[in-house]
Design a protein around this motif. Structure first.
Motif, PDB file in Angstrom:
ATOM      1  N   GLN A  99       1.178  -1.045  -0.198  1.00 27.78           N
ATOM      2  CA  GLN A  99       0.157  -0.071  -0.288  1.00 27.78           C
ATOM      3  C   GLN A  99       0.913   0.788   0.103  1.00 27.78           C
ATOM      4  O   GLN A  99       0.769   2.485  -0.610  1.00 27.78           O
ATOM      5  CB  GLN A  99      -1.166  -0.173   0.844  1.00 27.78           C
ATOM      6  N   LEU A 100       1.849   0.645   1.171  1.00 28.14           N
ATOM      7  CA  LEU A 100       2.534   2.455   0.462  1.00 28.14           C
ATOM      8  C   LEU A 100       3.333   2.423  -1.190  1.00 28.14           C
ATOM      9  O   LEU A 100       3.662   3.894  -1.193  1.00 28.14           O
ATOM     10  CB  LEU A 100       3.879   2.393   1.988  1.00 28.14           C
ATOM     11  N   ARG A 101       4.061   1.613  -1.374  1.00 26.46           N
ATOM     12  CA  ARG A 101       4.437   1.333  -2.454  1.00 26.46           C
ATOM     13  C   ARG A 101       3.447   2.129  -3.256  1.00 26.46           C
ATOM     14  O   ARG A 101       4.639   2.987  -3.812  1.00 26.46           O
ATOM     15  CB  ARG A 101       5.075   0.001  -2.327  1.00 26.46           C
ATOM     16  N   ASP A 102       2.124   1.384  -3.045  1.00 18.79           N
ATOM     17  CA  ASP A 102       1.877   1.662  -4.366  1.00 18.79           C
ATOM     18  C   ASP A 102       0.941   3.281  -4.371  1.00 18.79           C
ATOM     19  O   ASP A 102       0.917   4.342  -4.954  1.00 18.79           O
ATOM     20  CB  ASP A 102      -0.141   0.996  -4.351  1.00 18.79           C
ATOM     21  N   THR A 103       0.841   3.551  -3.041  1.00 10.36           N
ATOM     22  CA  THR A 103       0.808   5.212  -2.956  1.00 10.36           C
ATOM     23  C   THR A 103       2.003   5.677  -3.240  1.00 10.36           C
ATOM     24  O   THR A 103       1.693   7.775  -3.659  1.00 10.36           O
ATOM     25  CB  THR A 103       0.678   5.781  -1.314  1.00 10.36           C
ATOM     26  N   GLN A 104       3.089   6.054  -2.675  1.00 14.28           N
ATOM     27  CA  GLN A 104       3.873   6.666  -3.906  1.00 14.28           C
ATOM     28  C   GLN A 104       4.102   6.367  -5.177  1.00 14.28           C
ATOM     29  O   GLN A 104       4.664   7.489  -6.055  1.00 14.28           O
ATOM     30  CB  GLN A 104       5.840   5.722  -3.066  1.00 14.28           C
ATOM     31  N   ASN A 105       3.980   5.420  -5.977  1.00 12.60           N
ATOM     32  CA  ASN A 105       3.629   5.637  -7.324  1.00 12.60           C
ATOM     33  C   ASN A 105       2.821   6.180  -7.644  1.00 12.60           C
ATOM     34  O   ASN A 105       3.150   6.528  -8.729  1.00 12.60           O
ATOM     35  CB  ASN A 105       4.101   3.832  -7.414  1.00 12.60           C
TER      36      ASN A 105
END
Length: 186
Positions: free
Chosen positions: A178-184
């Motif tokens: 979720q964190l990675r997707d949010t940043q992407n």
């Protein structure tokens, strides 16, 4: 009480622990075991109260662990300041308390005190090496959050890759995704 607890006889275990403490209310080992039983049965407030009594016994040899357990109970009760105080006391009594270092790093992150979080997490990593232990999903997730807070995307990626490789079914890995997707998406 311990035997009944292992056998799933919750009511009998509770009765046995209470009987032991009626016979010897000053038996910190029995009280600590009772607190662990209470914690395992999601009776966090009761465990917290028992552990508060245990940590008052300055002659109890397991006092550092009891403070760490008190901190864990405080976390479950959403008493962050009490948890932090208990973990700090655990580390004063025994600087090698792994979980206390990790939980203090996480608490510092929740306060956005990144420098303090980094200091506690570094100590945690040193203890992991000293004891020749590996990460668990929680420790990798705390590390990911720390690297993110420090703006270190490479460090975050490295720990995230370890989380994926070792604990892909964990809740922590889902949080990382979720964190990675949010940043992407930003």
């Amino acid at each position: 009480g311990l035997v009944h607890a292992r056998e799933g006889e919750t009511a009998m275990a509770d009765d046995s622990f209470r009987r032991a403490l009626r016979i010897d209310a000053a038996n910190s080992q029995a009280r600590n075991n009772y607190a662990a039983f209470l914690f395992a049965n999601d009776r966090f407030e009761d465990a917290y109260e028992e552990l508060q009594r245990v940590v008052q016994d300055t002659a109890y040899t397991g006092r550092a662990q009891a403070f760490e357990n008190l901190g864990m109970a405080a976390l479950r009760l959403e008493r962050g300041a009490d948890a932090e105080q208990a973990f700090n006391r655990a580390l004063l009594l025994n600087p090698n308390q792994l979980r206390s270092s990790l939980e203090l790093a996480n608490l510092a992150l929740s306060r956005q005190d990144v420098l303090q979080a980094r200091a506690h997490y570094s100590k945690y990593l040193t203890l992991l090496q000293f004891y020749n232990l590996g990460h668990n999903a929680r420790s990798l997730w705390v590390g990911v959050q720390l690297e993110n807070a420090l703006g270190n995307s490479a460090g975050m990626q490295t720990l995230g890759s370890q989380l994926e490789a070792q604990f892909s079914a964990s809740a922590e890995y889902r949080l990382y995704q979720q964190l990675r997707d949010t940043q992407n998406n930003d």
